[in-house]
Design a protein around this motif. Structure first.
Motif, short mmCIF file in Angstrom:
data_model
loop_
_atom_site.label_atom_id
_atom_site.label_comp_id
_atom_site.label_asym_id
_atom_site.label_seq_id
_atom_site.Cartn_x
_atom_site.Cartn_y
_atom_site.Cartn_z
N GLN A 48 -126.13 -76.06 -4.04
CA GLN A 48 -125.23 -75.14 -4.73
C GLN A 48 -123.80 -75.28 -4.22
OE1 GLN A 48 -126.61 -73.18 -7.13
NE2 GLN A 48 -128.57 -74.12 -6.64
N HIS A 49 -123.67 -75.85 -3.07
CA HIS A 49 -122.31 -75.98 -2.53
C HIS A 49 -121.69 -77.25 -3.08
CE1 HIS A 49 -123.25 -72.72 0.04
NE2 HIS A 49 -124.25 -73.36 0.58
N PHE A 50 -120.77 -77.06 -3.92
CA PHE A 50 -120.10 -78.21 -4.47
C PHE A 50 -118.81 -78.45 -3.74
CE2 PHE A 50 -122.83 -77.08 -7.99
CZ PHE A 50 -123.25 -78.33 -8.40
N LEU A 51 -118.49 -79.68 -3.67
CA LEU A 51 -117.17 -80.01 -3.15
C LEU A 51 -116.29 -80.29 -4.34
CD1 LEU A 51 -117.60 -82.26 -0.06
CD2 LEU A 51 -117.07 -79.86 -0.20
N LEU A 52 -115.05 -80.30 -4.07
CA LEU A 52 -114.11 -80.61 -5.14
C LEU A 52 -114.46 -81.94 -5.77
CD1 LEU A 52 -111.51 -80.00 -6.62
CD2 LEU A 52 -110.30 -81.11 -4.78
N ALA A 53 -114.81 -82.88 -4.92
CA ALA A 53 -115.07 -84.23 -5.42
C ALA A 53 -116.28 -84.29 -6.33
CB ALA A 53 -115.25 -85.17 -4.24
N ASP A 54 -117.16 -83.31 -6.20
CA ASP A 54 -118.32 -83.31 -7.08
C ASP A 54 -117.96 -82.93 -8.49
OD1 ASP A 54 -119.75 -83.85 -4.88
OD2 ASP A 54 -120.36 -81.80 -4.51
N LEU A 55 -116.93 -82.19 -8.59
CA LEU A 55 -116.60 -81.65 -9.90
C LEU A 55 -115.42 -82.35 -10.54
CD1 LEU A 55 -117.02 -77.93 -8.99
CD2 LEU A 55 -118.52 -79.29 -10.39
N VAL A 56 -114.49 -82.71 -9.74
CA VAL A 56 -113.25 -83.23 -10.28
C VAL A 56 -113.07 -84.68 -9.85
CG1 VAL A 56 -110.77 -82.92 -10.35
CG2 VAL A 56 -112.25 -80.95 -10.19
N VAL A 57 -112.86 -85.50 -10.81
CA VAL A 57 -112.55 -86.88 -10.51
C VAL A 57 -111.05 -86.98 -10.31
CG1 VAL A 57 -112.73 -89.24 -11.33
CG2 VAL A 57 -114.38 -87.54 -12.07
N GLU A 58 -110.71 -87.43 -9.18
CA GLU A 58 -109.28 -87.47 -8.90
C GLU A 58 -108.96 -88.75 -8.16
OE1 GLU A 58 -108.03 -84.21 -6.56
OE2 GLU A 58 -105.94 -84.46 -7.07
N PRO A 83 -106.55 -85.74 -12.67
CA PRO A 83 -107.86 -85.25 -12.25
C PRO A 83 -108.62 -84.69 -13.44
CG PRO A 83 -106.11 -83.85 -11.44
CD PRO A 83 -105.46 -85.05 -12.02
N GLU A 84 -109.85 -85.04 -13.55
CA GLU A 84 -110.66 -84.46 -14.61
C GLU A 84 -112.05 -84.18 -14.10
OE1 GLU A 84 -112.00 -87.75 -17.51
OE2 GLU A 84 -109.92 -88.20 -17.08
N TYR A 85 -112.76 -83.40 -14.85
CA TYR A 85 -114.09 -83.02 -14.42
C TYR A 85 -115.04 -84.19 -14.58
CZ TYR A 85 -112.70 -78.21 -14.11
OH TYR A 85 -112.09 -77.05 -13.73
N THR A 86 -115.97 -84.27 -13.67
CA THR A 86 -116.99 -85.30 -13.78
C THR A 86 -117.74 -85.15 -15.09
OG1 THR A 86 -118.36 -83.84 -12.49
CG2 THR A 86 -117.34 -85.67 -11.34
N GLU A 141 -116.21 -72.22 -6.79
CA GLU A 141 -115.28 -72.05 -5.68
C GLU A 141 -114.56 -73.34 -5.34
OE1 GLU A 141 -118.54 -71.93 -5.47
OE2 GLU A 141 -119.04 -73.57 -4.12
N ALA A 142 -115.14 -74.45 -5.78
CA ALA A 142 -114.55 -75.73 -5.40
C ALA A 142 -113.56 -76.22 -6.43
CB ALA A 142 -115.66 -76.77 -5.22
#
Lengths: 1617, 161
Positions: A985-995, B142-145, B157-158
């Motif tokens: 459940q703990h997501f990091l930014l990198a899990d959600l946002v491709v940057e 930056p975009e969402y996976t 939160e992230a």
């Protein structure tokens, strides 16, 4: 402006001009009526349509020939100006048209005159009049003047042309139709037309419609007359008319259309009465009359008023009487309406829910007040009260207790910056303070007075005048007095002396100070001592002095005499004794003369007591003087001399301090240093900092004034109250000087009453300063020669006061003391009724009960319930303490169904289990809506599992130990998975946002360089495949691609007709094996093959998830297929999430078969006519690759060793003989067959990342940091090489890796086999390790990082992955005295793995711990492809060589250039203790159990084979089976090597007339399922020759610790004819 | 009924992605997809769609009109996991790279009838100024996976936006 709108305006205007004299008033009256029908028109009708309609309607009253014409026009209208851009005017005003227009004008003239006459006739009709007023208005409002309008109209002319034309024409037609109706009266059609007419629907017009919609209509009828009045409009109108007329003429002869037959009826109308009549039939209208009570109640029931009976009834909500009546009436007519009535005959009602007062503050509407309303109110943060043993009850509203700490200031009694003068000054001040304190108390005076009083008392006591008391008692009291006098006198003397010495020291210090000031020639302190002399009367003073002395002397004398008498008394008694004794002595003397020697001695001893008491008597008179002198001396010493003035020292700060510029440099420095210092205090409450004072600069007098009051709002009982003194020098960080412990005030001390107290503190700080400051903790001296050294410590005083605060209502905010003692009980009490009423102070329950009774509280009112409960509890005497604590008191009210019922619901249970992520239900989709649709069997598996959790089931596992282990593993897995699910459940930014990452210089540079690079379109570039996240996948999306390229060295067939050779070979000894046999055989065999007959025809079959694909058949022992096979992949339960994919346990089986063709033609005569062969396939070997490996590796590419059974009947490795001569040396290294494969998943899946959860560790923090640093450094240099320093143990803790390596003993049994052959022992040990089943971590702990178990855990679990195997093997090797390391690297097909490296005298060996094979460093077929790091028991070495292939690297870890070691000189090995046990203990496996297991497996496998052949009869050849059974133990003892020939010989001997194909399989034992799978994958059962027979034998060899080696021999036999 | 198969209820969604207001951007297109719970399954229609590129209207409101139809039917047994439509809008940046211009999600209306929803759109923000610049420069914002994350509660939160 919209062209249409414009047009309408123009027309209306024109109309107005013609009709100036129309009546306005009339029109308005009727306009309303007119508007109504219009509304009935469908609102959606578009303008075009309306146009059409218009024309239709027109037709009905017009001539027939008009109709087609209108059609035509309406068509033109449709492509009118509404949405299209304006048509250029040029085309309109063309030449041809112009001439036409001329003609038209003439015609118009005629028409106009005609129309005029018609208009005149029409004027009396109401319609035109009605129209006028809006248009007039329009005119006034919009156009103002006519000229302005004209301009507008001409401008818009072109735009409006086509539209206007239509309209105009319509109007023209209408005019024509007029003559048919009687003038002045609208025909029926006209009327209908009028009412149903569709008017322009444009939004712009809609606004105007009510006003001049009629106008347009009107104008349509009279348009004819408009043109002449206005030039602009004229032209247009003419033109249109022309068009219209042309069309009219043209279409004149056309037929009627369907429109003509449209039946027109008047609108249906229903009179109000009729409707009401009908409604009456349909509707029920309840009456408003009050319903008599009897109607509302059941028969013969009297209304019952509960209120009167004393029951509580809430206030009913207010409802109007009529409404209530209506409702009641309605309910009565309804079925079962009566249940709505209560016993009192009224409608049931809940108490009024409306509060009498608003709960929201009223908002005032005035603007200023809003501002005031929004004023921010500061509220202190209120801490949530949590309970602890020191806690002060529950949150009582007044429960905020407050301690007021007043810190007024701080004085340093010594400070490093003190100059010498300061030291003296401080001393002086201290002394003076002491003096003052003493002076204030004036103890000497008090004691003197006391003495006086005592003396008086004695005097009076001695007086015989008051003999009312017995003499005895008087004597007694006098004696007491006297002793008291003595005591007091001594005290007084001491006090007086002390006073005097204090005064003396004060003066002495002051003198010293003065001399110091003189000496240093500046003054640092403003201190000044003044001695005030108080003159005394010489005479009285002297008298008093003398009297005092006399009194003292007399007293002393008295004492002395008393003493003397006492002693005399003693003397006498002792004398008596002595005499008696002497008499006795003499008597003795007479008896014994020898004793005379002793006598003198005794006599000399005895006389002393005799003489002593005699002594005091003579000095009595002389003593008086002595005593007097003594007294006087003492008086002189301790007391002021008579007549001498009393000295009163007064310390003042009146002195002046020398300014800086007159001071020497050192002093200036000192002063500056002082200035730089500042001090603040921290207030610590219960060892927690709660506040701190402001930082104040240190004054030159070393006093700091704070004057701050801290209000501590506290919950906890204060345990300690500490002030910490911090000093800041300049801008440096503050240093803690000292801690001051403040006493916690008594509860009686409240603010305002607390005295300011001073608490001293001191610190042990050592400070040396380079200026005048004396420092602290260092010796210094006032003398020039440095003698008389002093060491002073920093010290000081804090003046403060601590008190309890007083609340607003005057109640001290003190936590009740009782809370501390009976906290528990009171807390419970509070939790109960009292707290719920909020009357915490109520203690007298009786009173409360009385009050309740008096005030007639309604006991049934729920508002009073807690109070009532309390009273009942209190009055009944038993204190009720609830034995529960309810978290959500209101929960029960919200439960709409009981828990049991909820649990009974299958649907709810299913939902619940799914949300809990129970594996069985995690991916359950579409949980049915109804319980009845949920099959009971859904839960069966789950319930079974739950039941079995603790029951050890032996069905699947057979061996009980393994069953236990399986259960244990299952439990570990579950707990780990649960943890993982949380971590997921703990997501990091990198899990959600491709940057994009922050580019560093090198990347930027590279990119810039790339920009400049030449484009080379023909240069192919490898592009990475697109990775697919597992979320949006479904079945069939994923395929497994297996590319089979080629194989090497496959076994080849042996001719069947070699029977005659057997005797010769069977004579060979068993030991002779490999070296000899090929040589002897090869020539013969090659000769056996007829020309053109291939040695072997292999093909590859890949089976995965029960899907089977196979390649074409190739030929020869080194076939090349180069084929790609595609196998679909299905995730379990259709769940393609990462976690699910990781836990896929399926294995890709790559089986190599030999296709054998048998001629089944029985009649040789037919041979010429047809081919009749049967294809048989013989299993040669297989390669197994777990799906998880493919998933994590993304692709697998390489050459793999084929797992070929040790005995392959009918086949041999023949290739040696063919190429032997050339590559002898190379080939001899590689025994076995190989296959080259490429496997991947399409599309590429993103493997899940390991959990980033930071595991806690017991390692030293420094070590952990070092590992992080080490890993970071390594990753920077060689990001691809594996570097491992810490791993996670089975309990989830980070452990340093070297702790796993430690010499551990292998089973003694293995060591005993080859006591003298270390190499053989090593192999044996490796084999033992490889027999422990392999279970990849990633499968067992889905998606988690590797967990490392220790070797004993590993042996207990009997399952583990490469690391565990490698660790165990390495530990065994270490025990055997080898140099061994763990190699972390990449291998095929495993991927990242662990191998073991050993140093054997001259070369390195690489051991595969999972297979037990070993390879030389330079073996090309070594599966280990690159080496990341080596791990020894005491160090880690990271490979920093250029290459990482074991072939190309140097394993000498002592070379620092090649291997970067973790522990080095800078970080020495700290001697980490091992996590491994001291010694491994092996239990011997139960042989009987193994034998039993063996039988069961054999039975199961036989059953399975029969199951797999459902259409055929499966016969078992018992004879062969028993032969095989005898053979298997031999295989085990020789470890599957080289007994093939003997075996073959034996078989041939016994089963000579059978064609035999079969092989033994060897596996470590973990479960039955893999065994079944392995047998299945060989495809032995696939033979469908009718007369086939089977043989199957199982042998289990037990090794210590339940390690079982399983051999399965499967064979098929076909009788030769 | 039970024999005929599990009973479900149907949710039919008809509508369109009408227009958008992106004052700063032009030539945008949008994608939509649905996020729904475990008990839901689409039975008909398209679950995903990608619209045409539209440019701003020339009038004052400057709307980007797509009028892109949505038509999908779900069946379900449980209102939990009610479908959400996730919209993501893309468009070219200064250098012509397609970059994301907004993400947004809204539940499919719960009540039958005509509803108009306005979804506020957002994009993830770069973590640093430098990254902001480089992402602008390289055209890789930056975009969402997965755009579906905007409809999910996990990991909120992230997410910086």
């Amino acid at each position: 402006m919209n062209p249409k709108e414009e047009k309408v305006k123009i027309i209306t205007e024109e109309f107005i001009e013609n009709d100036e004299d129309a009546n306005v008033g009339k029109r308005k009256k009727n306009s309303k009526v007119q508007r109504q029908p219009r509304k009935k028109q469908p609102p959606t009708t578009g303008p075009d349509k309306m146009m059409l309609e218009e024309s239709h309607l027109g037709n009905q009253q017009e001539l027939v020939q008009d109709e087609p014409q209108t059609r035509l026009l309406s068509v033109t209208a449709r492509r009118g100006p509404r949405s299209l851009p304006p048509i250029p005017s040029a085309s309109r005003t063309g030449f041809a048209e112009f001439s036409m227009r001329e003609r038209m004008r003439e015609k118009l003239q005629a028409a106009r005159s005609k129309a005029e006459s018609a208009l005149l006739q029409e004027i009396p009709t109401p319609r035109p009049q009605r129209l006028r007023s809006p248009t007039v208005k329009e005119l006034e409002t919009e156009f103002g003047t006519e000229s302005g309008k004209e301009v507008g109209s001409t401008q818009q002319e072109d735009d409006t042309q086509s539209y206007a034309r239509v309209k105009f024409h319509v109007s023209a037609r209408k005019i024509k139709s007029k003559p048919q109706v009687p003038p002045g009266f609208p025909s029926a059609e006209e009327a209908y037309n009028f009412f149903t007419f569709t008017f322009d629907p444009e939004p712009e017009e809609a606004e105007e419609k009510p006003k001049h919609g009629d106008g347009t209509h009107q104008e349509e009828e009279e348009g004819e007359e408009e043109p002449p009045t206005e030039e602009g409009a004229n032209r247009m109108d003419e033109e249109e008319l022309l068009h219209g007329k042309d069309a009219e003429d043209f279409l004149l002869g056309l037929d009627h259309t369907a429109d003509e037959f449209l039946a027109v009826r008047p609108a249906h109308y229903e009179s109000v009465h009729v409707r009401l009549q009908r409604e009456k039939e349909m509707l029920f209208i309840p009456s408003r009359l009050t319903v008599p009570t009897y109607k509302k109640l059941p028969e013969n029931v009297q209304p019952r008023f509960l209120e009167d009976e004393g029951l509580y009834i809430g206030e009913r909500p207010e409802v109007a009487r009529t409404n209530q009546n209506i409702m009641e009436n309605r309910l009565l007519t309804q079925e079962s309406g009566r249940r709505w009535f209560g016993d009192d005959g009224r409608i049931l009602a809940l108490p009024n829910p409306i509060k009498p007062f608003p709960s929201r503050p009223p908002v005032f509407m005035q603007e200023q007040s809003i501002k005031a309303e929004l004023e921010t109110l500061y509220k202190k943060a209120v801490k949530y009260v949590h309970r602890s043993q020191h806690m002060i009850g529950s949150g009582d509203p007044a429960g905020n207790f407050q301690l007021d700490i007043d810190i007024s200031g701080l004085i340093f009694t010594h400070h490093p910056c003190f100059s010498r003068e300061h030291v003296l000054a401080a001393k002086l001040a201290q002394l003076y303070d002491q003096y003052l304190a003493r002076h204030q108390r004036n103890k000497a005076k008090f004691l003197t007075d006391k003495l006086q009083a005592l003396r008086n008392a004695v005097q009076t006591g001695l007086n015989p005048e008051k003999p009312h008391q017995s003499l005895d008692t008087i004597q007694k009291t006098i004696n007491e007095y006297k002793s008291e006098i003595r005591q007091t006198r001594k005290l007084r003397d001491a006090e007086q002396e002390r006073d005097r010495t204090l005064l003396k020291t004060i003066i002495k210090v002051w003198k010293e100070m003065k001399s110091l000031r003189e000496f240093q020639r500046f003054t640092n302190t403003p201190l000044k001592l003044v001695l005030r002399k108080e003159k005394v009367d010489q005479k009285t003073d002297e008298e008093a002095y003398e009297a005092e002395i006399q009194a003292e002397i007399s007293e002393l004398l008295e004492e002395h005499t008393e003493e003397y008498e006492q002693k005399m008394e003693e003397y006498r008694t002792s004398y008596q004794q002595w005499k008696a004794w002497k008499k006795a002595q003499r008597a003795k003397k007479k008896k014994k003369k020898q004793a005379t020697e002793e006598h003198p001695e005794e006599e000399t001893e005895e006389p002393y007591p005799e003489e002593d008491p005699v002594k005091p008597s003579p000095p009595e008179p002389t003593d008086r003087a002595a005593v007097e002198q003594q007294v006087r001396e003492r008086a002189a010493q301790s007391r002021r001399r008579p007549g001498e003035p009393t000295l009163l020292p007064e310390l003042s700060l009146a002195g002046s301090v020398t300014p800086n510029d007159q001071c020497p440099r050192a002093e200036v420095w000192r002063r500056e240093d002082v200035k730089r210092r500042s001090v603040y205090l921290k207030v610590l409450f219960n060892n927690k900092e709660v506040s701190r004072t402001v930082s104040r600069q240190l004054g030159t007098d070393f006093r700091v004034h704070f004057g701050q009051i801290f209000n501590l709002q506290i919950f906890n009982w204060p345990e300690s109250l500490t002030l910490q003194v911090y000093e800041t020098v300049g801008h440096s960080s503050p240093t803690l000087l000292a801690e001051v412990f403040l006493p916690i005030p008594e509860t009686t001390i409240v603010t305002g009453r607390a005295p300011i107290e001073e608490v001293e503190f001191s610190s042990n700080q050592h400070v040396t300063l380079d200026h005048e400051g004396v420092g602290s903790g260092v010796p210094f001296s006032f003398e020039a020669d440095g003698s008389n050294q002093l060491i002073l410590m920093t010290s000081g005083k804090v003046s403060h006061s601590v008190a309890w605060a007083i609340g607003e209502n005057g109640i001290p905010l003190i936590p009740p003391l009782s809370q501390q003692n009976i906290g528990f009980r009171s807390a419970l009490k509070r939790a109960d009724a009292i707290s719920s009423i909020g009357t915490s102070g109520v203690t007298d329950m009786k009173k409360l009960a009385k009050w309740a009774a008096e005030s007639k509280l309604d006991p049934n009112d729920p508002n009073n319930a807690p109070l009532m409960q309390l009273i009942s509890v209190a009055t009944s005497g038993e204190s009720y303490v609830p034995d529960f604590f309810r978290l959500e008191q209101l929960q029960q009210e919200f439960n709409f169904v009981s828990d049991e019922e909820l649990n009974r619901s299958k649907r709810f249970r299913l939902l619940h289990l799914r949300s809990q992520q129970v594996p069985e239900f995690r991916n359950y989709k579409q949980i049915p809506v109804y319980d009845r649709e949920i099959m009971e069997k859904v839960f069966q598996d789950y319930e079974k599992r739950l039941r079995d959790r603790n029951v050890i089931e032996t069905k699947d596992h057979i061996d009980t130990h393994r069953a236990v282990v399986a259960k244990y593993l299952q439990q570990v897995r579950e707990s780990v998975i649960n943890r993982f699910l949380i971590a997921k459940q703990h997501f990091l930014l990198a899990d959600l946002v491709v940057e994009e990452e922050v580019p560093n210089i090198s990347i930027l540079g590279l990119n810039l360089f790339k920009l400049a690079e030449q484009k080379r379109p023909l240069r192919p570039r490898r592009k990475g495949r697109k990775k697919v996240t597992a979320q949006n996948l479904s079945d069939g999306d994923i395929r497994l691609l297996v590319n089979i390229i080629r194989a090497y060295d496959l076994p080849v067939r042996k001719p069947t007709a070699s029977k005659f050779q057997q005797p010769s070979r069977s004579s060979r000894t068993f030991r002779e094996k490999h070296a000899a046999s090929p040589d002897t055989r090869s020539p013969t065999h090659s000769a056996d093959y007829p020309l053109g007959q291939v040695l072997v025809r292999p093909f590859v079959e890949v089976s995965f998830q029960r899907t089977i694909c196979h390649t074409t058949t190739a030929e020869g022992p080194n076939p090349s297929w180069n084929e790609e096979l595609e196998l679909p992949f299905r995730a379990p339960n259709g769940d393609y999430s990462t976690a699910s994919l990781q836990s896929v346990k399926d294995v890709v089986f790559i089986n190599i078969f030999d296709e054998v063709l048998y001629d089944v033609l029985e009649d040789d005569r037919e041979r010429g006519n047809g081919i009749h062969t049967r294809i048989e396939r013989h299993w040669l070997g297989c390669v197994k690759i777990p799906f998880s490996t493919i998933y994590f590796q993304a692709r697998i590419d390489g050459t793999f060793k084929i797992d070929i059974p040790p005995v392959l009947l009918g086949y041999s490795k023949e290739q040696n003989m063919i190429i032997e001569r050339d590559f002898d040396s190379v080939r001899s290294l590689s025994e076995g067959s190989y296959i080259t494969l490429f496997i991947t998943i399409e599309p590429q899946l993103v493997p899940g990342e390991s959990v980033r959860e930071k595991f806690d560790s017991q390692e030293d923090e420094k070590l952990l940091q070092a590992t992080e640093k080490f890993q970071a450094e390594c990753a920077l240099k060689f990001p691809k090489r594996q570097c491992l320093a810490t791993v996670i143990d089975i309990s989830g803790k980070t452990v340093f890796i070297t702790r796993y390596l430690k010499p551990l003993n292998p089973p003694q049994e293995l060591l005993n086999i080859y006591p003298n052959n270390p190499q053989a022992t090593a192999e044996l040990v490796a084999r033992y390790v490889s027999l422990i089943p392999f279970l990849p971590d990633t499968v067992s702990f889905a998606g988690l990082c590797d967990l490392w178990s220790t070797s004993d855990q590993f042996l207990d679990l009997l399952a583990g992955d490469e690391e565990e195997h490698a660790v165990l093997l390495c530990n065994y090797f270490l025990f055997l005295g080898k140099k061994a390391w763990l190699v972390m690297g990449n291998a095929i097909p495993e991927g990242p793995t662990a191998y073991v490296l050993t140093w054997e005298k001259s070369h390195y060996l690489i051991w595969n711990p999972c297979s037990g094979n070993f390879y030389g460093q330079f073996d090309t077929f070594c599966p280990l492809k690159n080496v990341g790091c080596l791990i020894g028991p005491d160090n880690i070495w990271f490979n920093i060589q250029q290459y990482d292939s074991p072939l190309r690297i140097n394993f000498d870890v002592t070379k620092h250039k090649l291997w970067k070691s973790f522990f080095s000189r800078s970080l020495p090995y700290p001697g980490l203790s091992s996590v491994q046990p001291e010694e491994l203990i092996y239990q011997n496996t139960d042989k009987a159990a193994a034998a039993e297991l063996q039988d069961r497996i054999e039975k199961i496998l036989k059953e399975k084979i029969m199951d797999w052949r459902p259409r055929h009869l499966t016969r078992w050849n018992r004879y062969c089976t028993s032969t095989l059974r005898h053979f298997l133990p031999l295989l085990e003892s020789s470890q599957g090597e080289d007994i093939e020939d003997d075996h073959r010989a034996e078989l041939l001997k016994q089963l000579g007339d059978y064609r035999f194909s079969g092989f033994p399989l060897h596996m470590p034992y973990s479960e039955v399922k893999p065994l079944i799978d392995a047998v299945y994958s060989t495809g032995v059962h696939n033979i469908d020759v009718p007369n086939v027979e089977f043989a199957l034998a199982v042998y289990i060899h037990p090794y210590p610790k339940n390690v079982l080696s399983v051999w399965i021999y499967v064979a098929s036999l076909i009788r030769n004819r | 009924m039970a024999a005929a198969g599990p009973s479900v209820f149907l949710l039919m969604v008809n509508g369109q992605v009408e227009s958008a207001q992106f004052p700063e951007f032009d030539n945008l297109y949008c994608k939509y997809c649905f996020v729904y719970g475990q008990d839901w399954a689409p039975t008909a229609g398209l679950e995903e769609g990608i619209s045409q590129i539209t440019s701003k209207s020339r009038d004052a409101c400057q709307a980007l009109v797509w009028n892109f139809p949505i038509d999908i039917t779900f069946k379900s047994t449980n209102p939990f996991g009610w479908p959400q439509i996730v919209l993501s809008v893309y468009g070219p940046d200064v250098f012509g790279n397609d970059v994301v211009r907004g993400y947004g999600a809204v539940h499919v209306p719960f009540s039958p009838g005509r509803h108009k929803r306005t979804i506020p759109m957002f994009v993830p923000e770069s973590t640093s100024k430098l990254q902001k610049f480089t992402s602008w420069f390289m055209g890789r914002r930056p975009e969402y996976t997965d755009p579906k994350v905007v409809a999910q509660g996990e990991g909120r939160e992230a997410r910086p936006t």
